[in-house]
Design a protein around this motif. Structure first.
Motif, PDB file in Angstrom:
ATOM      1  N   THR A 149      36.536 149.760  -5.723  1.00  0.00           N
ATOM      2  CA  THR A 149      35.253 149.976  -6.393  1.00  0.00           C
ATOM      3  C   THR A 149      34.139 150.087  -5.342  1.00  0.00           C
ATOM      4  N   ASP A 150      32.967 150.551  -5.751  1.00  0.00           N
ATOM      5  CA  ASP A 150      31.846 150.616  -4.802  1.00  0.00           C
ATOM      6  C   ASP A 150      31.532 149.210  -4.278  1.00  0.00           C
ATOM      7  N   ALA A 151      31.576 148.229  -5.160  1.00  0.00           N
ATOM      8  CA  ALA A 151      31.292 146.849  -4.737  1.00  0.00           C
ATOM      9  C   ALA A 151      32.283 145.887  -5.356  1.00  0.00           C
ATOM     10  N   ILE A 152      32.581 144.819  -4.615  1.00  0.00           N
ATOM     11  CA  ILE A 152      33.266 143.670  -5.217  1.00  0.00           C
ATOM     12  C   ILE A 152      32.335 142.476  -5.047  1.00  0.00           C
ATOM     13  N   VAL A 153      32.429 141.549  -5.967  1.00  0.00           N
ATOM     14  CA  VAL A 153      31.572 140.360  -5.915  1.00  0.00           C
ATOM     15  C   VAL A 153      32.393 139.195  -5.373  1.00  0.00           C
ATOM     16  N   ASN A 154      31.749 138.408  -4.526  1.00  0.00           N
ATOM     17  CA  ASN A 154      32.375 137.219  -3.960  1.00  0.00           C
ATOM     18  C   ASN A 154      31.763 135.965  -4.585  1.00  0.00           C
ATOM     19  N   ALA A 155      32.616 135.015  -4.983  1.00  0.00           N
ATOM     20  CA  ALA A 155      32.135 133.707  -5.446  1.00  0.00           C
ATOM     21  C   ALA A 155      31.958 132.827  -4.211  1.00  0.00           C
ATOM     22  N   ALA A 156      30.788 132.948  -3.602  1.00  0.00           N
ATOM     23  CA  ALA A 156      30.518 132.292  -2.317  1.00  0.00           C
ATOM     24  C   ALA A 156      29.961 130.892  -2.521  1.00  0.00           C
ATOM     25  N   ASN A 157      29.613 130.238  -1.419  1.00  0.00           N
ATOM     26  CA  ASN A 157      28.842 128.986  -1.504  1.00  0.00           C
ATOM     27  C   ASN A 157      27.520 129.195  -0.779  1.00  0.00           C
ATOM     28  N   SER A 158      26.635 128.209  -0.893  1.00  0.00           N
ATOM     29  CA  SER A 158      25.265 128.390  -0.386  1.00  0.00           C
ATOM     30  C   SER A 158      25.192 128.638   1.113  1.00  0.00           C
ATOM     31  N   SER A 159      26.236 128.236   1.844  1.00  0.00           N
ATOM     32  CA  SER A 159      26.208 128.451   3.301  1.00  0.00           C
ATOM     33  C   SER A 159      26.397 129.919   3.654  1.00  0.00           C
ATOM     34  N   LEU A 160      27.033 130.661   2.770  1.00  0.00           N
ATOM     35  CA  LEU A 160      27.420 132.065   2.997  1.00  0.00           C
ATOM     36  C   LEU A 160      28.408 132.228   4.160  1.00  0.00           C
ATOM     37  N   ARG A 196      17.940 135.026   8.676  1.00  0.00           N
ATOM     38  CA  ARG A 196      16.710 135.637   8.184  1.00  0.00           C
ATOM     39  C   ARG A 196      16.112 134.849   7.025  1.00  0.00           C
ATOM     40  N   GLN A 197      16.946 134.479   6.052  1.00  0.00           N
ATOM     41  CA  GLN A 197      16.375 133.925   4.811  1.00  0.00           C
ATOM     42  C   GLN A 197      16.927 132.568   4.400  1.00  0.00           C
ATOM     43  N   GLY A 198      17.759 131.955   5.239  1.00  0.00           N
ATOM     44  CA  GLY A 198      18.256 130.611   4.938  1.00  0.00           C
ATOM     45  C   GLY A 198      19.405 130.623   3.950  1.00  0.00           C
ATOM     46  N   ARG A 199      19.690 129.466   3.385  1.00  0.00           N
ATOM     47  CA  ARG A 199      20.842 129.338   2.492  1.00  0.00           C
ATOM     48  C   ARG A 199      20.628 130.108   1.195  1.00  0.00           C
ATOM     49  N   CYS A 200      21.707 130.388   0.528  1.00  0.00           N
ATOM     50  CA  CYS A 200      21.652 131.163  -0.711  1.00  0.00           C
ATOM     51  C   CYS A 200      21.783 130.171  -1.878  1.00  0.00           C
ATOM     52  N   ALA A 201      20.754 130.056  -2.677  1.00  0.00           N
ATOM     53  CA  ALA A 201      20.761 129.073  -3.767  1.00  0.00           C
ATOM     54  C   ALA A 201      21.683 129.545  -4.895  1.00  0.00           C
ATOM     55  N   PRO A 202      22.193 128.613  -5.707  1.00  0.00           N
ATOM     56  CA  PRO A 202      22.999 129.014  -6.861  1.00  0.00           C
ATOM     57  C   PRO A 202      22.233 130.021  -7.734  1.00  0.00           C
ATOM     58  N   GLY A 203      22.941 131.051  -8.159  1.00  0.00           N
ATOM     59  CA  GLY A 203      22.318 132.103  -8.975  1.00  0.00           C
ATOM     60  C   GLY A 203      21.849 133.299  -8.164  1.00  0.00           C
ATOM     61  N   GLU A 204      21.634 133.109  -6.860  1.00  0.00           N
ATOM     62  CA  GLU A 204      21.155 134.218  -6.024  1.00  0.00           C
ATOM     63  C   GLU A 204      22.318 135.077  -5.545  1.00  0.00           C
ATOM     64  N   ALA A 205      21.984 136.272  -5.062  1.00  0.00           N
ATOM     65  CA  ALA A 205      23.022 137.181  -4.560  1.00  0.00           C
ATOM     66  C   ALA A 205      22.508 137.934  -3.343  1.00  0.00           C
ATOM     67  N   VAL A 228      26.351 132.934  -5.499  1.00  0.00           N
ATOM     68  CA  VAL A 228      26.735 131.526  -5.534  1.00  0.00           C
ATOM     69  C   VAL A 228      26.666 131.053  -6.979  1.00  0.00           C
ATOM     70  N   GLY A 229      27.804 130.705  -7.521  1.00  0.00           N
ATOM     71  CA  GLY A 229      27.838 130.169  -8.882  1.00  0.00           C
ATOM     72  C   GLY A 229      27.462 128.700  -8.872  1.00  0.00           C
ATOM     73  N   PRO A 230      27.124 128.169 -10.042  1.00  0.00           N
ATOM     74  CA  PRO A 230      26.819 126.737 -10.129  1.00  0.00           C
ATOM     75  C   PRO A 230      28.098 125.903 -10.162  1.00  0.00           C
ATOM     76  N   VAL A 231      27.982 124.663  -9.721  1.00  0.00           N
ATOM     77  CA  VAL A 231      29.080 123.695  -9.880  1.00  0.00           C
ATOM     78  C   VAL A 231      28.960 123.110 -11.292  1.00  0.00           C
ATOM     79  N   TRP A 232      30.075 122.982 -11.997  1.00  0.00           N
ATOM     80  CA  TRP A 232      30.077 122.334 -13.322  1.00  0.00           C
ATOM     81  C   TRP A 232      30.070 120.828 -13.095  1.00  0.00           C
TER      82      TRP A 232
END
Ligand code: AR6
Length: 175
Positions: free
Chosen positions: A15-26, A54-63, A80-84
């Protein structure tokens, strides 16, 4: 069909893009994140590091978006998905935001086809049914107002998720 379903390994998707379920550290991890970095090679991590600087950690919900390195896809969108924890409304809303921000970023980069893993349903412990309902609703809502993305593919690694999505998608009419 604008939304399709597959059982398999997202690193193989053309596909043009795949999504990664990352963590805030990237900076990588286990699960699908580990698989993407392993298969895609060091170019992905290199770009992730630059974004972090450049922009620091990636907060949950951001991409954020990077090259896909050696993968057949063009881009990897890291979200980054949220932790349940308690299953709060905030946790659920953040999962929807992770899907929405990924799709928005994809559209901005003229992505027409995009594959999602089942974000937050592994290490981050979201109940699979709850996460699937949120994912399908978010993608459906997004596609109603977008005409750039032609196909969203849910790539389920496990049969349990695949069966849940099969059931959910059979309940909804074509978009
Ligand atoms: N292709 C598609 N889906 C996969 C693959 C694959 N190759 N491998 C695993 N999955 P998880 P999370 C599925 O744990 O819950 C990482 O360490 C898996 O079966 O990868 O969002 C990150 O660095 C599950 O259904 O992501 C974070 O620290 C789904 O991907 C943390 O885990 C998500 O499971 C994120 O946790």
């Amino acid at each position: 069909m604008k939304i399709t379903l597959l059982q398999g390994d997202i690193t193989k998707m053309e596909t043009d893009a795949i999504v990664n379920a990352a963590n805030s550290s990237l900076l990588g991890g286990g699960g699908v994140d580990g698989a993407i970095h392993r298969a895609g090679g060091p170019a992905i991590l290199e770009e992730c590091r630059k974004i972090r600087d450049r922009q620091g950690r990636c907060a949950p919900g951001e991409a954020v978006i990077t090259t896909a390195g050696r993968l057949p896809a063009k881009y990897v969108i890291h979200t980054v998905g949220p932790v349940w924890n308690k299953g709060s409304e905030e946790e659920k809303a953040l999962l929807r935001t992770a899907y929405m921000n990924s799709l928005q970023l994809a559209a901005k980069h003229d992505v027409q086809t995009i594959a999602f893993p089942n974000i937050s349903t592994g290490v981050y412990r979201f109940p699979k049914q709850v996460a699937a309902e949120i994912a399908v609703a978010a993608v459906t809502d997004f596609l109603k107002n977008d005409n750039k993305i032609s196909n969203v593919i849910f790539v389920c690694f496990e049969k349990e998720n695949y069966d849940i999505y099969t059931q959910l998608l059979s309940q909804q009419g074509p978009l």
